[in-house]
Design an enzyme around this catalytic site. Structure first.
Site, short mmCIF file in Angstrom:
data_model
loop_
_atom_site.label_atom_id
_atom_site.label_comp_id
_atom_site.label_asym_id
_atom_site.label_seq_id
_atom_site.Cartn_x
_atom_site.Cartn_y
_atom_site.Cartn_z
N HIS A 47 0.85 -1.19 0.00
CA HIS A 47 0.00 0.00 0.00
C HIS A 47 0.89 1.24 0.00
O HIS A 47 1.99 1.24 0.57
CB HIS A 47 -0.90 0.02 1.23
CG HIS A 47 -1.97 -1.02 1.20
ND1 HIS A 47 -3.02 -1.01 2.08
CD2 HIS A 47 -2.15 -2.11 0.40
CE1 HIS A 47 -3.81 -2.04 1.82
NE2 HIS A 47 -3.30 -2.73 0.81
N GLU A 49 0.86 4.07 1.62
CA GLU A 49 1.31 4.64 2.88
C GLU A 49 2.36 3.77 3.56
O GLU A 49 3.33 4.27 4.13
CB GLU A 49 0.14 4.94 3.82
CG GLU A 49 -0.81 3.81 4.07
CD GLU A 49 -2.02 3.77 3.13
OE1 GLU A 49 -1.82 3.59 1.92
OE2 GLU A 49 -3.16 3.87 3.63
N CYS A 80 -6.17 1.73 5.89
CA CYS A 80 -6.74 0.46 6.34
C CYS A 80 -6.12 0.08 7.69
O CYS A 80 -5.24 0.78 8.20
CB CYS A 80 -6.45 -0.64 5.30
SG CYS A 80 -4.70 -1.11 5.21
N CYS A 83 -2.22 -0.33 7.55
CA CYS A 83 -1.46 0.92 7.45
C CYS A 83 -1.62 1.79 8.68
O CYS A 83 -0.68 2.45 9.10
CB CYS A 83 -1.88 1.65 6.17
SG CYS A 83 -1.39 0.73 4.68
#
Length: 147
Positions: A47, A49, A80, A83
């Protein structure tokens, strides 16, 4: 947020879900930027981040133990649970996100990671920065995918 949006657009152009993230140092300089790399890396954890936090920690180096104390994370979509949990462990000062994610977000929705009892570090949260622009980028991407 402009730099995070630029990363999101680049990710979308590569066929990734258009999410972008940037980690900013206390002095205002960008330490790292990333867009999603899930498809390219065949890695569900890639992801934007998480990648930006990892790269920022490497860029800082030194005796911080990989912590990003005093740093801010700008991301185009509400993080999410994975993260948000990483933001706790990286000890970010602030998490600023664009679009809210009622389905997969875990800051203002779902697991609400930072509000969980026993959360060892709670960053300041700012949600909805350039929300319409961030959300439209995602809506357009998924609309195109469906056609």
């Amino acid at each position: 947020m402009a730099a995070a949006l630029a990363q999101a657009r680049l990710a979308g152009a590569r066929g990734e879900v258009p999410v972008g993230a940037v980690v900013v140092a206390p002095d205002g300089r960008v330490l790292a930027a990333a867009g999603n790399e899930v498809e390219a890396g065949h890695d569900a954890s890639a992801h934007a981040e998480l990648l930006a936090m990892q790269r920022a920690a490497r860029a800082l180096g030194g005796p911080s133990g990989g912590r990003l104390a005093g740093c801010d994370l700008y991301v185009t979509l509400e993080p999410c649970a994975m993260c948000a949990g990483a933001a706790v462990h990286f000890r970010l000062r602030r998490v600023i996100f664009g679009a809210y994610d009622p389905k997969g977000g875990a800051v203002e929705h779902g697991a609400r990671v930072f509000a969980a009892p026993g959360c060892m570090h709670v960053p300041e949260v700012v949600g909805g920065l350039r929300e319409a622009e961030c959300g439209e980028l995602l809506r357009a991407f998924f609309k195109e995918l469906r056609t």
